[in-house]
Design a protein around this motif. Structure first.
Motif, PDB file in Angstrom:
ATOM      1  N   LYS A   1       0.826  -1.206   0.000  1.00  0.00           N
ATOM      2  CA  LYS A   1       0.000   0.000   0.000  1.00  0.00           C
ATOM      3  C   LYS A   1       0.863   1.262   0.000  1.00  0.00           C
ATOM      4  O   LYS A   1       0.546   2.239  -0.681  1.00  0.00           O
ATOM      5  N   ALA A   2       1.960   1.231   0.742  1.00  0.00           N
ATOM      6  CA  ALA A   2       2.850   2.394   0.809  1.00  0.00           C
ATOM      7  C   ALA A   2       3.512   2.643  -0.542  1.00  0.00           C
ATOM      8  O   ALA A   2       3.649   3.790  -0.975  1.00  0.00           O
ATOM      9  N   HIS A   3       3.932   1.582  -1.203  1.00  0.00           N
ATOM     10  CA  HIS A   3       4.533   1.717  -2.535  1.00  0.00           C
ATOM     11  C   HIS A   3       3.551   2.401  -3.488  1.00  0.00           C
ATOM     12  O   HIS A   3       3.929   3.304  -4.251  1.00  0.00           O
ATOM     13  N   LEU A   4       2.311   1.945  -3.452  1.00  0.00           N
ATOM     14  CA  LEU A   4       1.306   2.494  -4.361  1.00  0.00           C
ATOM     15  C   LEU A   4       0.971   3.948  -4.012  1.00  0.00           C
ATOM     16  O   LEU A   4       0.821   4.788  -4.894  1.00  0.00           O
ATOM     17  N   LYS A   5       0.853   4.225  -2.734  1.00  0.00           N
ATOM     18  CA  LYS A   5       0.503   5.578  -2.305  1.00  0.00           C
ATOM     19  C   LYS A   5       1.605   6.579  -2.637  1.00  0.00           C
ATOM     20  O   LYS A   5       1.335   7.719  -3.029  1.00  0.00           O
ATOM     21  N   GLN A   6       2.860   6.136  -2.505  1.00  0.00           N
ATOM     22  CA  GLN A   6       3.992   7.041  -2.726  1.00  0.00           C
ATOM     23  C   GLN A   6       4.574   6.935  -4.132  1.00  0.00           C
ATOM     24  O   GLN A   6       5.602   7.532  -4.438  1.00  0.00           O
ATOM     25  N   ASN A   7       3.893   6.154  -4.993  1.00  0.00           N
ATOM     26  CA  ASN A   7       4.332   5.991  -6.388  1.00  0.00           C
ATOM     27  C   ASN A   7       5.750   5.447  -6.516  1.00  0.00           C
ATOM     28  O   ASN A   7       6.513   5.839  -7.398  1.00  0.00           O
ATOM     29  N   VAL A   8       6.098   4.553  -5.605  1.00  0.00           N
ATOM     30  CA  VAL A   8       7.372   3.847  -5.698  1.00  0.00           C
ATOM     31  C   VAL A   8       7.101   2.520  -6.409  1.00  0.00           C
ATOM     32  O   VAL A   8       6.206   1.776  -5.990  1.00  0.00           O
ATOM     33  N   PRO A   9       7.817   2.216  -7.494  1.00  0.00           N
ATOM     34  CA  PRO A   9       7.543   0.982  -8.250  1.00  0.00           C
ATOM     35  C   PRO A   9       7.455  -0.258  -7.365  1.00  0.00           C
ATOM     36  O   PRO A   9       8.272  -0.443  -6.455  1.00  0.00           O
ATOM     37  N   VAL A  10       6.457  -1.085  -7.653  1.00  0.00           N
ATOM     38  CA  VAL A  10       6.279  -2.344  -6.924  1.00  0.00           C
ATOM     39  C   VAL A  10       7.070  -3.422  -7.642  1.00  0.00           C
ATOM     40  O   VAL A  10       6.770  -3.767  -8.782  1.00  0.00           O
TER      41      VAL A  10
END
Length: 263
Positions: free
Chosen positions: A70-79
Motif C-alpha cells: 500500500k505504501a509503494h502504491l501511495k507514494q508511487n514507488v515501483p512495486v
C-alpha cells in the motif's frame, strides 16, 4: 516503513551492464538476458541493506507485506516482482481483500495477487455487479468461474432479478454441483436467444449435462445457421460426447470466407 525502489536499483545496474556489453548481444538475446539478470539481482545482497531483495521481503510478516504494498502504491514507488512474489508465496487473501475497495491501483494489484481464490469469490461477485466497467466485470467473472459453486446461489438470485444476466449465465455454467434449475436456465437461454447461439452453446458445453445434446443437434441441423454458429455448436456437441457428421456447405457464408483455411 522505509521503502526501497529495487526496480530502480536494477535499472541502474542494467544500464551499466548494457553499456559494458554494447554490441555484444542482439535484441532478441537481450529479451532472454534481462529477465535472468533481474532474477539474479533478487538474490544479490544490496550493500545498504546487507541482504538481498528477496530476503528483505521474506523477513516481513504478513501485515507488513500488505502495508508495504500500500505504501509503494501511495507514494508511487515501483512495486517490484520480489514484493509481489513474497505476497503470492503466502495465503494473504483475507489481508488483500480490503484493498479491492481501495484505490484503483490497490484494487488492480489485489485482484492480480488474489487470483482465483475461493475466499474472494463472493467479493469478486459484489465487484462485478457493482461496477460499470466492462473490463472489470470480465476480470471478476474469470476469477469467479474457477470457484463458481461458492457463489452459485447468489448468481442464481442475480440472474432471476435480471442483474448482469449474461455474466451470471457464464458463472452458472461452471457450477460443478449440478442443479436442475441451472440446467433449465441455460437450456432456456440457448433456445430463446437466436442472436447468441455460440455463447449459449458454449455454456451448455461447459455445464456438461448430456441432456443438452438433442437440442444442440436439432439446432446445428437448421439450414439458417452461419459458419461461426455451426463451429460452436459442433464443439459443444463433441464436448458432451456427441457427434455431428452431416456435410454442410458454407461456401457462401461471409464468416466462412473470412476464416476458411487458406482463405
Amino acid at each position: 516503513m522505509k521503502l526501497y525502489d529495487f526496480d530502480g536499483m536494477f535499472d541502474a545496474k542494467l544500464a551499466e551492464y548494457i553499456s559494458k556489453n554494447e554490441g555484444k548481444y542482439k535484441e532478441e538475446q537481450w529479451e532472454d538476458i534481462i529477465p535472468e539478470l533481474y532474477k539474479r539481482f533478487g538474490d544479490t545482497p544490496v550493500k545498504s541493506l546487507g541482504k538481498t531483495p528477496r530476503e528483505f521481503y521474506a523477513e516481513l510478516n504478513d501485515e507488513e507485506l500488505i502495508k508495504c504494498l500500500k505504501a509503494h502504491l501511495k507514494q508511487n514507488v515501483p512495486v517490484s516482482e520480489f514484493l509481489c512474489s513474497a505476497i503470492e508465496s503466502r495465503n494473504l487473501t483475507k489481508l488483500l481483500t480490503p484493498l479491492l475497495d481501495g484505490t484503483k491501483d490497490e484494487c488492480e494489484y489485489a485482484m492480480n495477487l488474489i487470483g482465483a481464490d475461493a475466499g474472494a469469490a463472493e467479493k469478486f461477485l459484489s465487484l462485478l455487479v457493482g461496477s460499470e466497467d466492462t473490463d472489470m466485470k470480465d476480470r471478476c467473472v474469470d476469477f469467479i468461474k474457477e470457484n463458481a459453486d461458492v457463489v452459485a446461489d447468489k448468481a442464481l438470485k442475480y440472474y432471476t432479478d435480471g442483474v448482469d444476466r449474461e455474466y451470471m449465465l457464464e458463472i452458472l455454467s461452471r457450477v460443478q454441483t449440478k442443479s436442475e434449475d441451472i440446467f433449465q436456465i441455460l437450456l432456456k437461454e440457448f433456445r430463446t436467444s437466436p442472436d447468441d447461439i455460440p455463447m449459449h452453446a458454449s455454456y451448455l458445453a461447459a455445464y456438461g449435462d448430456e441432456r443438452a445434446l438433442s437440442y444442440l443437434l436439432d439446432k446445428i441441423d437448421e439450414e439458417g445457421i452461419n459458419f461461426i454458429e455451426y463451429q460452436e455448436l459442433k464443439f459443444a456437441i463433441e464436448a458432451l460426447g456427441g457427434e455431428y457428421t452431416k456435410e454442410r456447405d458454407f461456401s457462401d457464408d461471409p464468416y466462412y470466407k473470412i476464416i476458411k483455411p487458406n482463405g
